[in-house]
Design a protein around this motif. Structure first.
Motif, PDB file in Angstrom:
ATOM      1  N   GLU A 107       0.824  -1.205   0.000  1.00  0.00           N
ATOM      2  CA  GLU A 107       0.000   0.000   0.000  1.00  0.00           C
ATOM      3  C   GLU A 107       0.863   1.261   0.000  1.00  0.00           C
ATOM      4  OE1 GLU A 107      -2.610  -0.310   3.326  1.00  0.00           O
ATOM      5  OE2 GLU A 107      -3.838  -1.872   2.387  1.00  0.00           O
ATOM      6  N   LYS A 108       1.953   1.259   0.760  1.00  0.00           N
ATOM      7  CA  LYS A 108       2.847   2.426   0.771  1.00  0.00           C
ATOM      8  C   LYS A 108       3.502   2.622  -0.586  1.00  0.00           C
ATOM      9  CE  LYS A 108       3.973   2.366   5.669  1.00  0.00           C
ATOM     10  NZ  LYS A 108       5.021   2.142   6.667  1.00  0.00           N
ATOM     11  N   LYS A 109       3.853   1.515  -1.241  1.00  0.00           N
ATOM     12  CA  LYS A 109       4.453   1.605  -2.568  1.00  0.00           C
ATOM     13  C   LYS A 109       3.460   2.181  -3.568  1.00  0.00           C
ATOM     14  CE  LYS A 109       6.722  -1.190  -6.105  1.00  0.00           C
ATOM     15  NZ  LYS A 109       5.924  -0.705  -7.195  1.00  0.00           N
ATOM     16  N   ILE A 110       2.224   1.753  -3.512  1.00  0.00           N
ATOM     17  CA  ILE A 110       1.195   2.289  -4.398  1.00  0.00           C
ATOM     18  C   ILE A 110       0.995   3.785  -4.130  1.00  0.00           C
ATOM     19  CG2 ILE A 110      -1.279   2.236  -4.904  1.00  0.00           C
ATOM     20  CD1 ILE A 110      -1.172  -0.801  -4.506  1.00  0.00           C
ATOM     21  N   GLU A 111       0.976   4.158  -2.845  1.00  0.00           N
ATOM     22  CA  GLU A 111       0.805   5.568  -2.491  1.00  0.00           C
ATOM     23  C   GLU A 111       1.961   6.409  -3.008  1.00  0.00           C
ATOM     24  OE1 GLU A 111       0.590   8.172   1.595  1.00  0.00           O
ATOM     25  OE2 GLU A 111      -0.198   6.135   1.598  1.00  0.00           O
ATOM     26  N   ARG A 112       3.197   5.925  -2.892  1.00  0.00           N
ATOM     27  CA  ARG A 112       4.366   6.643  -3.417  1.00  0.00           C
ATOM     28  C   ARG A 112       4.277   6.791  -4.930  1.00  0.00           C
ATOM     29  NH1 ARG A 112       7.594   3.281  -0.032  1.00  0.00           N
ATOM     30  NH2 ARG A 112       8.006   2.064  -1.894  1.00  0.00           N
ATOM     31  N   ASP A 113       3.886   5.707  -5.597  1.00  0.00           N
ATOM     32  CA  ASP A 113       3.765   5.759  -7.055  1.00  0.00           C
ATOM     33  C   ASP A 113       2.691   6.752  -7.482  1.00  0.00           C
ATOM     34  OD1 ASP A 113       5.763   3.898  -7.256  1.00  0.00           O
ATOM     35  OD2 ASP A 113       4.416   2.193  -7.610  1.00  0.00           O
ATOM     36  N   LYS A 115       1.666   9.419  -5.787  1.00  0.00           N
ATOM     37  CA  LYS A 115       2.135  10.781  -5.501  1.00  0.00           C
ATOM     38  C   LYS A 115       3.170  11.232  -6.535  1.00  0.00           C
ATOM     39  CE  LYS A 115       1.333  11.046  -0.570  1.00  0.00           C
ATOM     40  NZ  LYS A 115       1.940  11.120   0.760  1.00  0.00           N
ATOM     41  N   ARG A 116       3.962  10.318  -7.012  1.00  0.00           N
ATOM     42  CA  ARG A 116       4.986  10.653  -7.988  1.00  0.00           C
ATOM     43  C   ARG A 116       4.350  11.049  -9.327  1.00  0.00           C
ATOM     44  NH1 ARG A 116       9.278   6.126  -8.907  1.00  0.00           N
ATOM     45  NH2 ARG A 116       7.376   5.129  -8.262  1.00  0.00           N
ATOM     46  N   ASP A 117       3.228  10.436  -9.677  1.00  0.00           N
ATOM     47  CA  ASP A 117       2.567  10.727 -10.946  1.00  0.00           C
ATOM     48  C   ASP A 117       1.735  12.002 -10.908  1.00  0.00           C
ATOM     49  OD1 ASP A 117       3.673   8.478 -12.012  1.00  0.00           O
ATOM     50  OD2 ASP A 117       1.896   7.203 -11.691  1.00  0.00           O
ATOM     51  N   LEU A 118       1.422  12.534  -9.732  1.00  0.00           N
ATOM     52  CA  LEU A 118       0.629  13.745  -9.634  1.00  0.00           C
ATOM     53  C   LEU A 118       1.488  14.971  -9.973  1.00  0.00           C
ATOM     54  CD1 LEU A 118      -1.374  13.118  -6.351  1.00  0.00           C
ATOM     55  CD2 LEU A 118      -2.250  13.026  -8.682  1.00  0.00           C
ATOM     56  N   PRO A 119       0.878  15.931 -10.654  1.00  0.00           N
ATOM     57  CA  PRO A 119       1.645  17.145 -10.952  1.00  0.00           C
ATOM     58  C   PRO A 119       1.809  17.986  -9.685  1.00  0.00           C
ATOM     59  CG  PRO A 119      -0.595  17.353 -11.772  1.00  0.00           C
ATOM     60  CD  PRO A 119      -0.444  15.945 -11.264  1.00  0.00           C
ATOM     61  N   LYS A 120       2.919  18.667  -9.623  1.00  0.00           N
ATOM     62  CA  LYS A 120       3.205  19.519  -8.465  1.00  0.00           C
ATOM     63  C   LYS A 120       2.538  20.876  -8.678  1.00  0.00           C
ATOM     64  CE  LYS A 120       7.167  17.217  -6.848  1.00  0.00           C
ATOM     65  NZ  LYS A 120       6.731  16.024  -6.449  1.00  0.00           N
ATOM     66  N   ILE A 121       1.613  21.226  -7.810  1.00  0.00           N
ATOM     67  CA  ILE A 121       0.896  22.486  -7.896  1.00  0.00           C
ATOM     68  C   ILE A 121       1.466  23.419  -6.832  1.00  0.00           C
ATOM     69  CG2 ILE A 121      -1.340  23.622  -7.714  1.00  0.00           C
ATOM     70  CD1 ILE A 121      -2.590  20.962  -8.572  1.00  0.00           C
TER      71      ILE A 121
END
Length: 122
Positions: A107-113, A115-121
């Motif tokens: 679950e932590k790995k999925i969450e990291r992945d 967050k990495r794909d989200l654009p930085k606003i």
């Protein structure tokens, strides 16, 4: 006593001592968290039921029946079944114990992945 049996005896002693020490550590952890009361009451109730069954078993008629059963191959069958059930319990405990950390890691790995794909606003 041969060398092999001496080594086995010493190894068994250390394994049993390690399990006792580990059990004491688990009990200390339960005691510190306050969960021990439920476990101790369950343990005492289980021991009481076991002693009740043992007391009811100790009658002359039951002793004669047990002596007749002991002369057959039934104890070997019961020992095999008991060993199989204990191994199944150990395996189930291992699966339950190690599946949760693996699930949390996943679950932590999925969450990291994600967050990495989200654009930085900003």
């Amino acid at each position: 006593m041969s060398l092999n049996s001496s080594i086995a005896l010493v190894a068994n002693f250390f394994v049993i001592a390690a399990l006792v020490i580990y059990g004491m550590r688990l009990f200390a952890e339960y005691h510190a968290r306050g969960r021990w009361a439920k476990n101790v009451t369950s343990l005492l109730a289980g021991l009481g039921m076991f002693l009740l069954a043992f007391a009811l078993l100790l009658t002359p008629q039951n002793a004669n029946a047990l002596a007749r059963i002991a002369e057959t191959k039934a104890p070997v069958v019961f020992l095999g079944i008991s060993s199989g059930l204990l191994l199944a319990a150990i395996a189930a405990f291992g699966i339950i114990t190690y599946s949760r950390p693996l699930r949390l890691w996943h679950e932590k790995k999925i969450e990291r992945d994600l967050k990495r794909d989200l654009p930085k606003i900003p």
